[in-house]
Scaffold this motif. Structure first.
Motif, mmCIF file in Angstrom:
data_model
loop_
_atom_site.group_PDB
_atom_site.id
_atom_site.type_symbol
_atom_site.label_atom_id
_atom_site.label_comp_id
_atom_site.label_asym_id
_atom_site.label_seq_id
_atom_site.Cartn_x
_atom_site.Cartn_y
_atom_site.Cartn_z
ATOM 1 N N ASP A 232 0.831 -1.208 0.000
ATOM 2 C CA ASP A 232 0.000 0.000 0.000
ATOM 3 C C ASP A 232 0.864 1.256 0.000
ATOM 4 O O ASP A 232 0.584 2.218 -0.733
ATOM 5 C CB ASP A 232 -0.919 0.004 1.230
ATOM 6 N N LEU A 233 1.926 1.271 0.822
ATOM 7 C CA LEU A 233 2.792 2.440 0.902
ATOM 8 C C LEU A 233 3.502 2.694 -0.425
ATOM 9 O O LEU A 233 3.542 3.827 -0.920
ATOM 10 C CB LEU A 233 3.826 2.246 2.017
ATOM 11 N N LEU A 234 4.064 1.645 -1.018
ATOM 12 C CA LEU A 234 4.801 1.815 -2.263
ATOM 13 C C LEU A 234 3.885 2.254 -3.402
ATOM 14 O O LEU A 234 4.269 3.079 -4.242
ATOM 15 C CB LEU A 234 5.517 0.523 -2.629
ATOM 16 N N THR A 235 2.685 1.725 -3.419
ATOM 17 C CA THR A 235 1.723 2.131 -4.448
ATOM 18 C C THR A 235 1.355 3.593 -4.289
ATOM 19 O O THR A 235 1.208 4.328 -5.278
ATOM 20 C CB THR A 235 0.468 1.242 -4.369
ATOM 21 N N GLU A 236 1.239 4.041 -3.036
ATOM 22 C CA GLU A 236 0.875 5.426 -2.764
ATOM 23 C C GLU A 236 1.958 6.397 -3.203
ATOM 24 O O GLU A 236 1.667 7.464 -3.759
ATOM 25 C CB GLU A 236 0.591 5.594 -1.268
ATOM 26 N N ILE A 237 3.218 6.052 -2.966
ATOM 27 C CA ILE A 237 4.295 6.990 -3.274
ATOM 28 C C ILE A 237 4.860 6.824 -4.680
ATOM 29 O O ILE A 237 5.689 7.619 -5.125
ATOM 30 C CB ILE A 237 5.443 6.875 -2.240
ATOM 31 N N ALA A 238 4.415 5.792 -5.391
ATOM 32 C CA ALA A 238 4.956 5.516 -6.729
ATOM 33 C C ALA A 238 4.840 6.691 -7.697
ATOM 34 O O ALA A 238 5.811 6.993 -8.416
ATOM 35 C CB ALA A 238 4.285 4.270 -7.308
ATOM 36 N N PRO A 239 3.693 7.381 -7.776
ATOM 37 C CA PRO A 239 3.589 8.489 -8.745
ATOM 38 C C PRO A 239 4.638 9.578 -8.523
ATOM 39 O O PRO A 239 5.192 10.118 -9.491
ATOM 40 C CB PRO A 239 2.172 9.012 -8.520
ATOM 41 N N ALA A 240 4.923 9.893 -7.279
ATOM 42 C CA ALA A 240 5.889 10.947 -6.987
ATOM 43 C C ALA A 240 7.302 10.562 -7.410
ATOM 44 O O ALA A 240 8.139 11.429 -7.675
ATOM 45 C CB ALA A 240 5.867 11.275 -5.492
ATOM 46 N N HIS A 241 7.568 9.254 -7.485
ATOM 47 C CA HIS A 241 8.901 8.772 -7.849
ATOM 48 C C HIS A 241 9.005 8.355 -9.319
ATOM 49 O O HIS A 241 10.084 7.988 -9.785
ATOM 50 C CB HIS A 241 9.289 7.579 -6.972
ATOM 51 N N GLY A 242 7.881 8.392 -10.024
ATOM 52 C CA GLY A 242 7.888 7.977 -11.416
ATOM 53 C C GLY A 242 8.155 6.496 -11.593
ATOM 54 O O GLY A 242 8.875 6.078 -12.510
ATOM 55 N N TRP A 243 7.572 5.675 -10.727
ATOM 56 C CA TRP A 243 7.841 4.246 -10.738
ATOM 57 C C TRP A 243 6.915 3.444 -11.651
ATOM 58 O O TRP A 243 6.985 2.211 -11.666
ATOM 59 C CB TRP A 243 7.746 3.675 -9.325
ATOM 60 N N GLY A 244 6.028 4.101 -12.374
ATOM 61 C CA GLY A 244 5.098 3.379 -13.230
ATOM 62 C C GLY A 244 3.769 3.164 -12.555
ATOM 63 O O GLY A 244 3.495 3.681 -11.458
ATOM 64 N N THR A 245 2.920 2.367 -13.209
ATOM 65 C CA THR A 245 1.555 2.179 -12.708
ATOM 66 C C THR A 245 1.257 0.737 -12.313
ATOM 67 O O THR A 245 0.447 0.487 -11.424
ATOM 68 C CB THR A 245 0.544 2.628 -13.765
ATOM 69 N N SER A 246 1.865 -0.237 -12.982
ATOM 70 C CA SER A 246 1.599 -1.624 -12.616
ATOM 71 C C SER A 246 2.424 -1.995 -11.387
ATOM 72 O O SER A 246 3.483 -1.419 -11.130
ATOM 73 C CB SER A 246 1.961 -2.568 -13.769
ATOM 74 N N TRP A 247 1.926 -2.996 -10.633
ATOM 75 C CA TRP A 247 2.657 -3.402 -9.438
ATOM 76 C C TRP A 247 4.034 -3.953 -9.800
ATOM 77 O O TRP A 247 5.007 -3.715 -9.087
ATOM 78 C CB TRP A 247 1.871 -4.444 -8.635
#
Length: 259
Positions: free
Chosen positions: A188-203
């Protein structure tokens, strides 16, 4: 696999979810009489029913009364896995001495309480296993969470001291040191912060990027709870009778140390 623990009674603290649940599940599948511990009765009972546990023990281990209640419900155990603990995301500027004290009670003194209550009968019977769930931050702390990482170091340290105390008794004390493990709260945490880091959209993209940027390791992913449980399973088995005061790191190579 056959760990040779059929009929052994095991208390896994903090086993109503996450790593503790995975450990309890493995030990129960191997024939252990597992006691599930938690503070929420509904969650603990749900896990106990799912894995066919021998019982449930409820209590807050950061208090003497809670530890007494858990020890009484668990009975005489052969295996103690000290997994229960707490963490937050405070840094040096916002973690007060009160926060440090509370974290130490939850993560260190709680384990000591259960050792005091469970180990004497192991010594009397001449066989037992004590495993602390630690972490790589115990030896490679970051700037953040100083109070939490200090408690991990204490858990590692007390396990070795206990091993020396138990020399020749048939009871061993060791540590399993996880890296970043994929439990629900972490996802949940990684999914939440992913957009700010540019990590993509899929898990799949998020996990690979987080493993690269936050917890670099040789495997390129986060660990799974079952992989931690497997290490605990080895340490509590008769096969590990010659392992004392050891730390088994299950972190994909995150910790870059030969010690």
């Amino acid at each position: 696999m056959d760990l040779g623990i059929a009929g052994k009674r095991a208390l896994v603290t903090g086993s109503s979810a996450g790593l503790g649940e995975a450990i309890a599940r493995l030990l129960a599948a191997e024939g252990g009489a597992v006691v599930v511990h938690g503070r929420d009765a509904a969650r603990a009972e749900k896990v106990a029913t799912a894995i066919g546990a021998a019982g449930v023990a409820l209590g807050d281990l950061s208090t003497d009364a809670g530890a007494d209640a858990v020890a009484e419900a668990a009975g005489d155990v052969d295996i103690l896995v000290n997994n229960a603990g707490a963490y937050d995301h405070l840094g040096w500027a916002d973690s007060t001495p009160k926060d440090w004290t509370a974290m130490y009670e939850a993560n260190v003194v709680s384990a000591v309480r259960m050792i005091h209550r469970c180990v004497p009968t192991m010594r009397e019977r001449g066989w037992g296993r004590v495993v602390q769930i630690g972490g790589g931050l115990a030896i490679q702390p970051l700037a953040m969470q100083p109070h939490y990482t200090a408690t991990l170091a204490a858990r590692h340290n007390l396990a070795v001291s206990l091993a020396r105390e138990l020399a020749g008794t048939g009871v061993t004390s060791n540590v399993v040191s996880p890296g970043a493990i994929l439990v629900g709260s972490v996802r949940d945490l990684l999914t939440e912060i992913a957009p700010a880091h540019g990590w993509g959209t899929s898990w799949e993209e998020i996990e690979r990027a987080a493993a690269r940027d936050l917890v670099p390791n040789d495997i390129g992913r986060l660990g799974r709870p079952e992989e931690i449980a497997a290490a605990v399973g080895y340490l509590v088995s008769p096969a590990a009778a010659y392992v004392s005061g050891a730390t088994i790191r299950v972190d994909g190579g995150t910790i870059r140390s030969v010690h």
